[in-house]
Design a protein around this motif. Structure first.
Motif, PDB file in Angstrom:
ATOM      1  N   SER A 231      37.506  29.037 -18.955  1.00 47.89           N
ATOM      2  CA  SER A 231      37.550  30.441 -18.512  1.00 47.89           C
ATOM      3  C   SER A 231      37.181  30.507 -17.040  1.00 47.89           C
ATOM      4  O   SER A 231      36.375  29.728 -16.548  1.00 47.89           O
ATOM      5  N   ILE A 232      37.778  31.482 -16.367  1.00 51.63           N
ATOM      6  CA  ILE A 232      37.623  31.599 -14.907  1.00 51.63           C
ATOM      7  C   ILE A 232      37.043  32.969 -14.558  1.00 51.63           C
ATOM      8  O   ILE A 232      37.550  33.998 -15.028  1.00 51.63           O
ATOM      9  N   TRP A 233      36.015  32.971 -13.725  1.00 49.09           N
ATOM     10  CA  TRP A 233      35.394  34.215 -13.258  1.00 49.09           C
ATOM     11  C   TRP A 233      36.084  34.670 -11.975  1.00 49.09           C
ATOM     12  O   TRP A 233      36.265  33.877 -11.048  1.00 49.09           O
ATOM     13  N   ILE A 234      36.494  35.940 -11.914  1.00 48.54           N
ATOM     14  CA  ILE A 234      37.148  36.441 -10.697  1.00 48.54           C
ATOM     15  C   ILE A 234      36.078  37.005  -9.762  1.00 48.54           C
ATOM     16  O   ILE A 234      35.344  37.928 -10.149  1.00 48.54           O
ATOM     17  N   ALA A 235      35.974  36.453  -8.563  1.00 52.14           N
ATOM     18  CA  ALA A 235      34.979  36.917  -7.591  1.00 52.14           C
ATOM     19  C   ALA A 235      35.466  38.231  -6.990  1.00 52.14           C
ATOM     20  O   ALA A 235      36.395  38.234  -6.184  1.00 52.14           O
ATOM     21  N   LEU A 236      34.873  39.348  -7.399  1.00 51.14           N
ATOM     22  CA  LEU A 236      35.315  40.648  -6.870  1.00 51.14           C
ATOM     23  C   LEU A 236      34.445  41.107  -5.704  1.00 51.14           C
ATOM     24  O   LEU A 236      34.832  41.996  -4.961  1.00 51.14           O
ATOM     25  N   ASP A 237      33.253  40.490  -5.554  1.00 51.32           N
ATOM     26  CA  ASP A 237      32.338  40.939  -4.494  1.00 51.32           C
ATOM     27  C   ASP A 237      32.202  39.939  -3.358  1.00 51.32           C
ATOM     28  O   ASP A 237      31.400  40.143  -2.457  1.00 51.32           O
ATOM     29  N   SER A 238      32.879  38.822  -3.458  1.00 52.92           N
ATOM     30  CA  SER A 238      32.730  37.876  -2.354  1.00 52.92           C
ATOM     31  C   SER A 238      34.057  37.185  -2.097  1.00 52.92           C
ATOM     32  O   SER A 238      34.908  37.098  -2.980  1.00 52.92           O
ATOM     33  N   ALA A 239      34.211  36.709  -0.868  1.00 54.78           N
ATOM     34  CA  ALA A 239      35.402  35.944  -0.516  1.00 54.78           C
ATOM     35  C   ALA A 239      34.936  34.574  -0.060  1.00 54.78           C
ATOM     36  O   ALA A 239      33.791  34.382   0.339  1.00 54.78           O
ATOM     37  N   ARG A 240      35.845  33.613  -0.139  1.00 57.41           N
ATOM     38  CA  ARG A 240      35.487  32.255   0.219  1.00 57.41           C
ATOM     39  C   ARG A 240      35.847  31.965   1.680  1.00 57.41           C
ATOM     40  O   ARG A 240      35.119  31.284   2.378  1.00 57.41           O
ATOM     41  N   ALA A 241      36.981  32.495   2.122  1.00 54.27           N
ATOM     42  CA  ALA A 241      37.469  32.143   3.455  1.00 54.27           C
ATOM     43  C   ALA A 241      38.370  33.242   3.977  1.00 54.27           C
ATOM     44  O   ALA A 241      39.143  33.823   3.232  1.00 54.27           O
TER      45      ALA A 241
ATOM     46  N   ALA B 158      29.388  26.234  -0.126  1.00 53.08           N
ATOM     47  CA  ALA B 158      28.152  27.027  -0.156  1.00 53.08           C
ATOM     48  C   ALA B 158      28.511  28.499  -0.379  1.00 53.08           C
ATOM     49  O   ALA B 158      27.869  29.198  -1.164  1.00 53.08           O
ATOM     50  N   ALA B 159      29.594  28.949   0.293  1.00 54.26           N
ATOM     51  CA  ALA B 159      30.001  30.353   0.181  1.00 54.26           C
ATOM     52  C   ALA B 159      30.498  30.693  -1.223  1.00 54.26           C
ATOM     53  O   ALA B 159      30.557  31.861  -1.601  1.00 54.26           O
ATOM     54  N   SER B 160      30.840  29.674  -1.990  1.00 58.45           N
ATOM     55  CA  SER B 160      31.385  29.930  -3.333  1.00 58.45           C
ATOM     56  C   SER B 160      30.317  29.969  -4.420  1.00 58.45           C
ATOM     57  O   SER B 160      30.579  30.367  -5.554  1.00 58.45           O
ATOM     58  N   LEU B 161      29.089  29.551  -4.072  1.00 59.46           N
ATOM     59  CA  LEU B 161      28.118  29.272  -5.139  1.00 59.46           C
ATOM     60  C   LEU B 161      27.525  30.513  -5.792  1.00 59.46           C
ATOM     61  O   LEU B 161      27.169  30.490  -6.970  1.00 59.46           O
ATOM     62  N   LEU B 162      27.414  31.608  -5.024  1.00 59.17           N
ATOM     63  CA  LEU B 162      26.852  32.824  -5.614  1.00 59.17           C
ATOM     64  C   LEU B 162      27.776  33.315  -6.733  1.00 59.17           C
ATOM     65  O   LEU B 162      27.342  33.581  -7.859  1.00 59.17           O
ATOM     66  N   ALA B 163      29.068  33.375  -6.410  1.00 63.71           N
ATOM     67  CA  ALA B 163      30.044  33.808  -7.418  1.00 63.71           C
ATOM     68  C   ALA B 163      30.140  32.790  -8.551  1.00 63.71           C
ATOM     69  O   ALA B 163      30.286  33.156  -9.721  1.00 63.71           O
ATOM     70  N   GLN B 164      30.016  31.517  -8.217  1.00 61.62           N
ATOM     71  CA  GLN B 164      30.064  30.476  -9.245  1.00 61.62           C
ATOM     72  C   GLN B 164      28.901  30.679 -10.240  1.00 61.62           C
ATOM     73  O   GLN B 164      29.077  30.539 -11.452  1.00 61.62           O
TER      74      GLN B 164
ATOM     75  N   GLY C  44      29.873  32.791 -18.864  1.00 59.75           N
ATOM     76  CA  GLY C  44      30.574  31.815 -19.692  1.00 59.75           C
ATOM     77  C   GLY C  44      31.802  31.206 -19.051  1.00 59.75           C
ATOM     78  O   GLY C  44      32.682  30.700 -19.752  1.00 59.75           O
ATOM     79  N   CYS C  45      31.888  31.261 -17.698  1.00 58.59           N
ATOM     80  CA  CYS C  45      33.066  30.715 -17.019  1.00 58.59           C
ATOM     81  C   CYS C  45      32.676  29.463 -16.238  1.00 58.59           C
ATOM     82  O   CYS C  45      31.577  29.372 -15.701  1.00 58.59           O
ATOM     83  N   SER C  46      33.611  28.522 -16.153  1.00 60.88           N
ATOM     84  CA  SER C  46      33.249  27.276 -15.480  1.00 60.88           C
ATOM     85  C   SER C  46      33.797  27.168 -14.064  1.00 60.88           C
ATOM     86  O   SER C  46      33.461  26.232 -13.362  1.00 60.88           O
ATOM     87  N   GLN C  47      34.626  28.086 -13.634  1.00 56.14           N
ATOM     88  CA  GLN C  47      35.112  28.081 -12.254  1.00 56.14           C
ATOM     89  C   GLN C  47      35.277  29.524 -11.798  1.00 56.14           C
ATOM     90  O   GLN C  47      35.308  30.448 -12.615  1.00 56.14           O
ATOM     91  N   VAL C  48      35.425  29.687 -10.486  1.00 54.90           N
ATOM     92  CA  VAL C  48      35.581  31.027  -9.914  1.00 54.90           C
ATOM     93  C   VAL C  48      36.934  31.130  -9.218  1.00 54.90           C
ATOM     94  O   VAL C  48      37.360  30.185  -8.555  1.00 54.90           O
ATOM     95  N   LEU C  49      37.589  32.257  -9.370  1.00 55.64           N
ATOM     96  CA  LEU C  49      38.845  32.516  -8.667  1.00 55.64           C
ATOM     97  C   LEU C  49      38.547  33.401  -7.463  1.00 55.64           C
ATOM     98  O   LEU C  49      37.918  34.452  -7.603  1.00 55.64           O
ATOM     99  N   PHE C  50      39.003  32.964  -6.296  1.00 55.42           N
ATOM    100  CA  PHE C  50      38.808  33.772  -5.088  1.00 55.42           C
ATOM    101  C   PHE C  50      40.095  34.477  -4.696  1.00 55.42           C
ATOM    102  O   PHE C  50      41.185  33.907  -4.796  1.00 55.42           O
ATOM    103  N   LEU C  51      39.925  35.716  -4.216  1.00 58.00           N
ATOM    104  CA  LEU C  51      41.051  36.504  -3.726  1.00 58.00           C
ATOM    105  C   LEU C  51      41.019  36.486  -2.198  1.00 58.00           C
ATOM    106  O   LEU C  51      40.014  36.077  -1.594  1.00 58.00           O
ATOM    107  N   ASP C  52      42.092  36.931  -1.571  1.00 59.60           N
ATOM    108  CA  ASP C  52      42.118  36.904  -0.099  1.00 59.60           C
ATOM    109  C   ASP C  52      41.043  37.839   0.460  1.00 59.60           C
ATOM    110  O   ASP C  52      40.767  38.897  -0.111  1.00 59.60           O
ATOM    111  N   ALA C  53      40.444  37.428   1.571  1.00 64.28           N
ATOM    112  CA  ALA C  53      39.300  38.165   2.111  1.00 64.28           C
ATOM    113  C   ALA C  53      39.710  39.523   2.673  1.00 64.28           C
ATOM    114  O   ALA C  53      38.932  40.476   2.658  1.00 64.28           O
ATOM    115  N   GLU C  54      40.954  39.636   3.153  1.00 59.10           N
ATOM    116  CA  GLU C  54      41.375  40.846   3.856  1.00 59.10           C
ATOM    117  C   GLU C  54      41.642  42.015   2.910  1.00 59.10           C
ATOM    118  O   GLU C  54      41.083  43.096   3.073  1.00 59.10           O
ATOM    119  N   THR C  55      42.501  41.791   1.912  1.00 56.80           N
ATOM    120  CA  THR C  55      42.913  42.906   1.050  1.00 56.80           C
ATOM    121  C   THR C  55      42.335  42.784  -0.360  1.00 56.80           C
ATOM    122  O   THR C  55      42.382  43.729  -1.135  1.00 56.80           O
TER     123      THR C  55
END
Ligand code: PLP
Ligand code: COI
Length: 360
Positions: free
Chosen positions: A180-190, A205-211, A218-229
């Motif tokens: 299962s994948i957690w969608i990072a809605l409050d943070s961006a990676r790059a 390091a920037a990914s670890l809070l969302a991770q 219950g998710c083992s990875q995080v999905l990042f969305l584009d930082a702009e939109t």
């Protein structure tokens, strides 16, 4: 470049190493040696050597500790049935490391020296490459750090390249069980023009809070969305992602400078083309994925990377709800691509693209 070999006088006893290679966890045990190459602005790369594995003596003012001027790679050694040891597309990792170095104002290691450094480590630690069962490999972690003792903010005048290696089993212990994948809605990676395409520690390091949020849910990875939109899908914390559509075509987010140019991603695109399967590298919105799952247009999702190989994805979760079935069966294309890719890597399927390089 010649590598001086300084052998450890306390290597792990054979029986202990063999026991450890039975069931290695990811990235917790390391071989007896490490590679070191130093760089100075005056002399360039020098003092290439293989030394006993051990701690780095570092001045507290060392630049890497303050400004994060660091890059790394991930690449594996595979033992074949005949005992020989091979690695996969090392020139691609060497080239990517040069691009990362350029972005992070570090010196670029020549690609042939990168490949030789893996061979040099295997020349003394070859016995650490596990037998080819249960997806076991030796995972190399080449990395480069700013090594100047200086607090001014500018590119360091001294750097160090090292390679350490860790015997590993699967990154996800569930085998082909979808993660299962957690969608990072409050943070961006790059962000655009940032460092997303570089394999540099700060991105992780920037990914670890969302991770961490992901683990709590219950998710083992995080999905990042584009930082702009915050609408386009980019990649996972340590993997690229693919979507398989009902009509057979496959979609993966295009490389726009903010995501890592995965070598597994590139290999999968080639394997799909070999099968005459249409692959689209393009912008993909989270809405498209939600609708695709709901309508049944999307039938498989998988993540890929050196550590993860090819891993089926089950549900996407976020604080706004979940997308997709909770415990789907691994998809047929996912499973067959995984079999083909690992088959090539372990020498069981013809290496028709000459991706393997023999190390020993
Ligand atoms: N994306 C990120 C952020 C990664 O850390 C990795 C792993 O290296 C990948 C994608 C996949 O890249 P590769 O297939 O070259 O291992
Ligand atoms: C790799 O796949 O090599 C990575 O660096 C990703 C990380 C999850 C270990």
């Amino acid at each position: 470049m010649e590598f001086k070999i300084i052998k450890s006088d306390h290597p792990m006893p054979d029986a202990q190493r063999e026991a450890l290679l039975e069931n290695p966890a990811f990235g917790v045990n390391f071989t007896d040696h490490q590679v070191i190459i130093e760089w100075t602005r005056e002399d360039g790369w020098k003092n290439a050597r293989v030394e006993p594995y051990g701690p780095i003596m570092m001045d507290p003012s060392s630049a890497v500790l303050h400004y994060g001027q660091e890059i790394f790679e991930g690449i594996k050694a595979y033992r074949h049935q005949d005992g020989s040891i091979h690695t996969f597309r090392p020139e691609s990792n060497g080239a990517r490391m040069q691009k990362s170095a350029h972005r992070m104002a570090l010196p670029e290691l020549p690609i042939d020296v990168f490949v030789e450094s893996l061979r040099a480590l295997i020349s003394v630690d070859g016995a650490w490459v596990p037998k080819p069962v249960n997806e076991k490999t030796l995972y190399f972690r080449p990395f480069e750090i700013a090594a100047e003792n200086f607090l001014g903010v500018r590119a360091a005048h001294r750097a160090e390249y090292r390679v350490i290696a860790s015997p590993v089993g699967p990154y996800f212990t569930g085998g082909l069980k979808p993660v299962s994948i957690w969608i990072a809605l409050d943070s961006a990676r790059a962000g655009r023009y940032g460092t997303g395409e570089a394999k540099t520690g700060g991105n992780y390091a920037a990914s670890l809070l969302a991770q961490g949020e992901g683990y709590e849910n219950g998710c083992s990875q995080v999905l990042f969305l584009d930082a702009e939109t915050h609408t386009y899908i980019e990649e996972l914390g340590g993997m690229n992602v693919f979507f398989v559509y009902k009509d057979g075509h496959v979609v993966t987010p295009s490389l726009d400078g903010t995501i890592l140019r995965g070598i597994t991603r590139d290999s999968i695109i080639q394997l799909l083309k070999d099968r005459n399967i249409k692959v689209e590298e393009r912008a993909v919105t989270l809405d498209e994925i939600r609708e695709g799952y709901n309508s049944g247009e999307i039938i498989e999702v998988f993540a890929c990377g050196t550590a993860a190989v090819i891993t089926p994805v089950g549900q996407f979760k976020s604080k706004e709800g979940s997308i997709g079935p909770e415990n789907p069966e691994p998809g047929a294309l996912t499973a067959s691509l995984r079999e083909e890719l690992t088959g090539i890597q372990y020498g069981l399927i013809e290496d028709r693209h000459n991706w393997l390089v023999k190390l020993s």
